[in-house]
Structure formats: structure tokens, C-alpha cells
Enzyme design. Structure first.
Site, PDB file in Angstrom:
ATOM      1  N   SER A   1       1.806  -7.400  -1.756  1.00 11.20           N
ATOM      2  CA  SER A   1       0.293  -7.772  -0.994  1.00 11.20           C
ATOM      3  C   SER A   1      -0.737  -7.104  -2.594  1.00 11.20           C
ATOM      4  O   SER A   1      -0.900  -7.044  -2.736  1.00 11.20           O
ATOM      5  CB  SER A   1      -0.318  -7.181  -0.204  1.00 11.20           C
ATOM      6  OG  SER A   1      -0.401  -6.494   0.073  1.00 11.20           O
TER       7      SER A   1
ATOM      8  N   LYS B   1      -3.957  -1.505   1.713  1.00 11.57           N
ATOM      9  CA  LYS B   1      -5.165  -2.720   0.936  1.00 11.57           C
ATOM     10  C   LYS B   1      -6.405  -2.041  -0.477  1.00 11.57           C
ATOM     11  O   LYS B   1      -6.404  -0.629   0.006  1.00 11.57           O
ATOM     12  CB  LYS B   1      -5.842  -3.398   1.775  1.00 11.57           C
ATOM     13  CG  LYS B   1      -4.656  -4.262   2.579  1.00 11.57           C
ATOM     14  CD  LYS B   1      -3.717  -5.551   2.018  1.00 11.57           C
ATOM     15  CE  LYS B   1      -3.056  -6.414   3.022  1.00 11.57           C
ATOM     16  NZ  LYS B   1      -2.110  -5.606   3.038  1.00 11.57           N
TER      17      LYS B   1
END
Lengths: 158, 182
Positions: free
Chosen positions: B38, B87
């Protein structure tokens, strides 16, 4: 004096390390305040034992009193769990609102104060992540006259 | 008595080493292996091909306090309390976000006080704020500082501002605590 100062410099950091270890893994004493958990906890000058065994919601059940990091305000709060992931809970105060039931999402819990009119909790914040749970409030330690275990609030049906 | 001390010395030192490790991991710096792609290409760029994971050191002290848009953070995921997500912060409290995903229940959302909007760099393979909404700063575990392994990739984790497929309208002034939470 020389030798004593050296001994202190040797033991003080070790004491600090063990203290942090205990606070992180075993539990901690915290002072509490506010009207939201009356009559279990008084408005001021009270202290509780918070067990870290239940951090991040491990082994928490409906009816337990928990301490959690407030998602918006930068402080910890104590409330009672009324719903775990998958449970259906009444969104608003009983008798108010439209009586809407919501399902607690994955990884979350629904927390409400015992003193419904004087508590800011999931009715205002929504369900909170289990990862915010710092520990379970196992006992009240102060005031001395109220010392004792904190019981699960889910009474068995008669 | 002397022998008892000798026998107790090793377990005590082993315990002290463990307790010191916990102190460092909780208060100073915490290393994590970056799973998944990701954060491709910033972190673990070869993950989908070879499964090779970058080891990144996250700083702990005051990590949640001075966050900027573009910083990479690790946080306990809101949907699984035993899982850590990594993230990039793309919007801070007060910013208005128009989520890139049309599955998000709101057309646009103002990030609440003490919250951040996080996204993976690789928008084709990430589960982030476009799925679960803004996350509380109280969930933050640390701020990414250095890639330490594999050694050829050693270096700082760069803060990249404005890397998002969502539309962000930045707030000009820092948000203050809402009155009802004082």
C-alpha cells in the site's frame, strides 16, 4: 558522598525502567474526576486501579468499566461498555430521540457513562475503536470509605 | 547467600533487558516491518514481486503532536485493535476532504479535531481513510523516520506533501478544540 552517589546513579535508572514496565504491562493508579460515572465514582478526589491486561480491548465484555484515550479531546476518560462489535445498541438516551438501534462496527465498542444526563460518551462521539482502550477499571482505591472491586454492570436476568 | 545472589543475577539482568526494550519501544523508537504494497513505491517497493519488506524505525516521543501533511505514520487500525497500519497523512484537522472513493458515505468531510486523514501511496492496493474515515491521533503509534533494512535502501522516509487522489482543501489556520470537548 562518592560511593553513595554512584550507587544511586546505578539503581535509579533501573528503578525507572521497572516502574515503566509495571505501568505498561500490569496496571496503574489514576485519579478521576467528573460527574459522568456517578454513583460509582465521585465528582472529584477519587482514584482507581486500571488493569493493563485489558489494553486495546483484550477480554473486555459488555458491562465492564474501561479507561480509554478520548478520540477528540487530548485526555483519558472512564465509561462503561454497553456494546461490543456486532451488538445492536440504542443510539440515543432511552426515551429520547427516534429510538434508533445501530450495530457496533468491527473493532469498535459503544461506551456510555452511568450518569446518563451528565455524560459525554458514544451517544455524542459514536462507537470508539477498541484500540483506544487503555485498560479496565478493576477497583476504586480512593476515597478510602469506598474502596472495593468494580463489578460488571450487566446484571443477570432473574 | 553469595551463591543465591549469583544465581539471581542472570534472570534479573535478562528481565531488565526485556523491560528496557519495552521502555525504548514505547517511548523512543519502534522498528516495524512494512507488510503489503500500500505504500509502494516509498516503502517495501518489491513487496508484490518478491515479498521483501522494508524495516522502518518509527519515532515515538511526541509523534502525534507535530504532524504535517505528507508525514508517514503507523497507527492501530480502527477495525482491528491488534493490527498496525502504515499510511501517509494527507489532511489534518480542519481540512476538507473529497474522498477519491465514491463508495465513501459522504461527498466531502471536514477532518475533526485531533484527527488525521490517512492514505496509502498506492491507491490501487490500500485500505485507508477512504474506507474507514479519519482516524484519531490517539491511535497513532509512531512517525516513520528511517528505513534501516535492507541496507541498500538505508535512508530517511521523506515527507511528501499533496500526494493524494482525493481532493484536499487545506485549512489556513490550525483548528481549535471544539467547545463541547473542553
Amino acid at each position: 558522598h562518592g560511593p553513595q552517589a554512584w550507587r544511586l546513579a546505578f539503581w535509579a535508572p533501573q528503578l525507572f525502567i521497572w516502574l515503566h514496565f509495571g505501568i505498561y504491562l500490569v496496571g496503574t493508579i489514576k485519579d478521576t474526576g467528573g460527574p459522568s460515572m456517578l454513583p460509582l465514582l465521585p465528582v472529584s478526589d477519587s482514584a482507581v486501579w486500571i488493569s493493563r491486561k485489558y489494553r486495546r480491548g483484550r477480554g473486555i465484555q459488555v458491562g465492564d468499566v474501561i479507561s480509554f484515550a478520548h478520540p477528540i479531546g487530548d485526555y483519558n476518560a472512564i465509561k462503561r461498555v454497553v456494546g461490543m462489535p456486532g451488538d445492536f445498541v440504542l443510539r440515543d438516551t432511552p426515551g429520547e430521540g427516534e429510538g434508533m438501534m445501530i450495530q457496533v462496527p468491527r473493532g469498535h465498542c459503544y461506551v456510555v457513562g452511568d450518569n446518563l444526563p451528565w455524560s459525554r460518551d458514544s451517544r455524542m462521539l459514536g462507537p470508539i475503536p477498541l484500540a483506544l482502550i487503555q485498560g479496565k477499571v478493576n477497583a476504586t482505591l480512593w476515597p478510602f470509605t469506598r474502596i472495593g472491586r468494580v463489578e460488571n454492570g450487566l446484571a443477570p436476568a432473574l | 547467600m553469595q551463591t543465591l545472589r549469583q544465581y539471581a543475577r542472570f534472570p534479573y539482568r535478562a528481565g531488565l533487558a526485556f523491560a528496557t526494550g519495552i521502555l525504548i519501544n514505547e517511548k523512543l523508537a519502534s522498528p516495524l516491518a512494512i507488510e503489503g504494497s500500500s505504500m509502494h513505491p516509498a516503502l517495501s517497493p518489491d513487496y508484490h514481486a518478491t515479498g521483501r519488506k522494508d524495516r522502518v524505525v518509527f519515532t515515538k516521543w511526541g509523534a502525534a503532536h507535530d504532524l504535517k501533511r505528507g508525514d508517514v505514520i503507523a497507527f492501530w487500525t480502527p477495525h482491528d485493535p491488534e493490527k498496525i497500519g502504515v499510511k501517509r497523512v494527507v489532511a489534518v484537522a480542519g481540512d476538507t476532504v473529497v474522498p477519491r472513493s465514491d463508495k465513501y458515505p459522504l461527498r466531502e468531510e471536514v477532518v475533526p479535531f485531533n484527527h488525521v486523514w490517512v492514505e496509502g501511496d498506492n491507491e490501487r492496493d490500500t485500505k485507508d481513510s477512504n474506507d474507514y474515515g479519519p482516524i484519531s491521533k490517539a491511535l497513532i503509534h509512531g512517525k516513520a523516520s528511517y528505513i534501516v533494512w535492507p541496507f541498500v535502501r538505508f535512508g530517511p522516509v521523506e515527507s511528501i506533501h499533496a500526494k493524494s487522489q482525493s481532493k484536499i482543501r487545506e485549512t489556513p489556520t490550525a483548528m481549535v478544540v471544539p467547545e463541547e470537548y473542553l
